[in-house]
Design an enzyme around this catalytic site. Structure first.
Site, PDB file in Angstrom:
ATOM      1  N   VAL A   1      72.406  44.756  25.627  1.00 16.36           N
ATOM      2  CA  VAL A   1      72.917  44.768  24.249  1.00 16.36           C
ATOM      3  C   VAL A   1      73.457  43.394  23.871  1.00 16.36           C
ATOM      4  CG1 VAL A   1      73.459  47.206  23.840  1.00 16.36           C
ATOM      5  CG2 VAL A   1      75.017  45.836  25.203  1.00 16.36           C
TER       6      VAL A   1
ATOM      7  N   GLN B   1      75.443  61.642  31.881  1.00 17.95           N
ATOM      8  CA  GLN B   1      75.707  60.655  30.828  1.00 17.95           C
ATOM      9  C   GLN B   1      75.171  61.160  29.507  1.00 17.95           C
ATOM     10  OE1 GLN B   1      74.340  56.649  31.642  1.00 17.95           O
ATOM     11  NE2 GLN B   1      76.255  56.190  32.725  1.00 17.95           N
TER      12      GLN B   1
ATOM     13  N   HIS C   1      71.459  55.356  35.090  1.00 20.04           N
ATOM     14  CA  HIS C   1      72.034  55.625  33.764  1.00 20.04           C
ATOM     15  C   HIS C   1      70.957  56.210  32.847  1.00 20.04           C
ATOM     16  CE1 HIS C   1      71.269  51.010  32.992  1.00 20.04           C
ATOM     17  NE2 HIS C   1      70.210  51.624  33.463  1.00 20.04           N
TER      18      HIS C   1
ATOM     19  N   ARG D   1      74.291  57.483  41.504  1.00 23.10           N
ATOM     20  CA  ARG D   1      74.713  56.152  41.944  1.00 23.10           C
ATOM     21  C   ARG D   1      75.112  56.154  43.392  1.00 23.10           C
ATOM     22  NH1 ARG D   1      77.852  53.720  36.738  1.00 23.10           N
ATOM     23  NH2 ARG D   1      76.131  54.151  35.338  1.00 23.10           N
TER      24      ARG D   1
ATOM     25  N   TRP E   1      75.194  48.820  39.206  1.00 19.86           N
ATOM     26  CA  TRP E   1      74.434  50.070  39.240  1.00 19.86           C
ATOM     27  C   TRP E   1      73.661  50.201  40.545  1.00 19.86           C
ATOM     28  CZ3 TRP E   1      74.057  46.993  34.656  1.00 19.86           C
ATOM     29  CH2 TRP E   1      74.749  47.518  33.561  1.00 19.86           C
TER      30      TRP E   1
ATOM     31  N   ALA F   1      72.901  51.303  20.756  1.00 15.60           N
ATOM     32  CA  ALA F   1      72.804  52.251  21.874  1.00 15.60           C
ATOM     33  C   ALA F   1      74.202  52.406  22.439  1.00 15.60           C
ATOM     34  CB  ALA F   1      71.854  51.724  22.931  1.00 15.60           C
TER      35      ALA F   1
HETATM   36  N1  DAH Z   1      74.293  52.358  30.828  1.00 17.59           N
HETATM   37  C1  DAH Z   1      75.646  51.901  30.862  1.00 17.59           C
HETATM   38  C2  DAH Z   1      76.315  52.394  32.125  1.00 17.59           C
HETATM   39  O1  DAH Z   1      75.816  53.260  32.747  1.00 17.59           O
HETATM   40  C3  DAH Z   1      76.418  52.397  29.652  1.00 17.59           C
HETATM   41  C4  DAH Z   1      75.914  51.776  28.398  1.00 17.59           C
HETATM   42  C5  DAH Z   1      76.412  50.551  27.983  1.00 17.59           C
HETATM   43  C6  DAH Z   1      74.950  52.402  27.646  1.00 17.59           C
HETATM   44  C7  DAH Z   1      75.966  49.977  26.837  1.00 17.59           C
HETATM   45  C8  DAH Z   1      74.474  51.835  26.487  1.00 17.59           C
HETATM   46  C9  DAH Z   1      74.990  50.611  26.086  1.00 17.59           C
HETATM   47  O2  DAH Z   1      73.559  52.390  25.727  1.00 17.59           O
HETATM   48  O3  DAH Z   1      74.551  50.046  24.944  1.00 17.59           O
HETATM   49  O4  DAH Z   1      77.339  51.892  32.480  1.00 17.59           O
END
Ligand code: DAH
Length: 347
Positions: free
Chosen positions: A261, A218, A178, A204, A156, A315
């Site tokens: 997570v 997103q 994100h 990004r 990221w 999430a």
């Molecule tokens: N934030 C991650 C991304 O931008 C995507 C993501 C992955 C969101 C896992 C979530 C999660 O809520 O549990 O690639």
């Protein structure tokens, strides 16, 4: 000399009469009164005029000079008036303008899709939440269990805000990468049970290509309650894909690492083009990865002030533009922000 003056008068009076435009009159004026014009040349000849003729020639010269000037001005006025009259006679036909077909405005295809997504989850009791676009490293990374120097930060890379005029430490503020930055904002603001969704912009520092944009949307859900499990995640994923891509689209969870997570999952949708047989779009796999998800990490729950021994949460984050590419058969994500009306009108 007297004769010469009268000759000039006669000649130029005729020219003035004949003139049809202001431009022609300007030319005549210059010929007469310009620096090297006829009138100046004549006055240079005065010293040669015999003394006895001078009292007669002087006034005659002045009279003819101002006479010609007046003639030119009068003719100018006439031409102007004729022009106004012509304009008056010209009528504008407004009835013709009704023949131009008005262009109908429409929603951007991604906006349309996002409205569908929000409707779908509103039905399940989710509400919309918004978090800052310019946020701190803390919310975007640290509180999500991605400490400074953690290799996962490479996923990221982003743009940092120049803080020299702000009350902030250099490197502290960034464009959020994100919508997951909203997770701890939500937990600190609301008490469980929590059913929230965020659909919004992220940024990004990307190498741009057909699937990557520096500015992207997103969609994220945060669901926290007693007894929430991976089974809820499977159910919501399938509910989402079926609702947006069609009733025959299944979802599957595949183990995947995200620091915030545990366990983490890549959420795949059955390829909408080959329905699982394997094709060019899905690289022969039969499935397409559409979202990242998982059970919210106990540390993240704690950072949000929620006791992980009582509550659990899921999430889930997905790129609506990527889904729009699939749904509408658009091959390059950059087209969505290109302003290309042909694309928008074809969807
Ligand atoms: N934030 C991650 C991304 O931008 C995507 C993501 C992955 C969101 C896992 C979530 C999660 O809520 O549990 O690639």
């Amino acid at each position: 000399m007297e004769e010469k003056i009268s000759q000039i008068q006669k000649e130029y009076l005729e020219e003035i009469q004949k003139a049809q435009s202001l431009k022609e009159l300007d030319g005549i004026f210059l010929e007469l009164f310009g620096k090297n014009g006829v009138v100046n040349k004549l006055s240079e000849e005065f010293p040669k005029v015999p003394k006895e003729e001078r009292p007669k020639i002087g006034p005659l010269f002045n009279q003819i000079k101002s006479g010609l000037e007046k003639e030119i001005e009068d003719k100018r006025e006439k031409i102007r008036e004729a022009g106004y009259q012509k304009l008056d006679e010209e009528k504008l036909d407004f009835s013709k303008s009704t023949q131009i077909k008005p262009r109908k405005g429409r929603l951007h295809p991604v906006t349309k899709l996002e409205k569908e997504i929000v409707n779908l989850f509103t039905k399940l009791g989710f509400s919309q939440f918004s978090a800052p676009h310019i946020d701190s490293e803390e919310y975007n990374f640290e509180l999500l269990n991605i400490p400074k120097g953690h290799p996962a930060r490479d996923l990221w890379d982003t743009l940092y805000i120049d803080t020299h005029n702000l009350k902030a430490t250099p490197g502290e503020l960034l464009l959020r990468t994100h919508t997951s930055n909203a997770q701890v904002w939500i937990m600190r603001e609301l008490k469980p049970p929590v059913r929230m969704m965020i659909i919004d912009r992220c940024f990004r520092y990307e190498n741009l290509d057909a699937r990557h944009e520096h500015t992207l949307d997103q969609f994220e859900i945060v669901y926290i309650d007693k007894g929430v499990s991976m089974a809820n995640l499977q159910y919501l994923s399938e509910y989402f894909f079926k609702g947006i891509l069609g009733a025959d689209i299944k979802a599957r969870l595949r183990p995947k690492y995200y620091p915030f997570v545990e366990p983490g999952a890549g959420v795949d949708g059955l390829c909408i083009f080959c329905k699982g047989k394997g094709c060019k779009v899905c690289g022969g796999m039969g499935w397409l990865e559409l979202a990242g998800a998982g059970m919210i990490h106990p540390k993240v729950l704690e950072n949000g002030g929620i006791d992980p021994s009582v509550y659990s949460g899921i999430a889930w984050g997905v790129g609506p533009e990527r889904m729009a590419m699939l749904k509408y058969g658009v091959e390059d994500i950059r087209l969505f922000k290109s302003g290309d009306l042909k694309l928008y009108e074809s969807i």
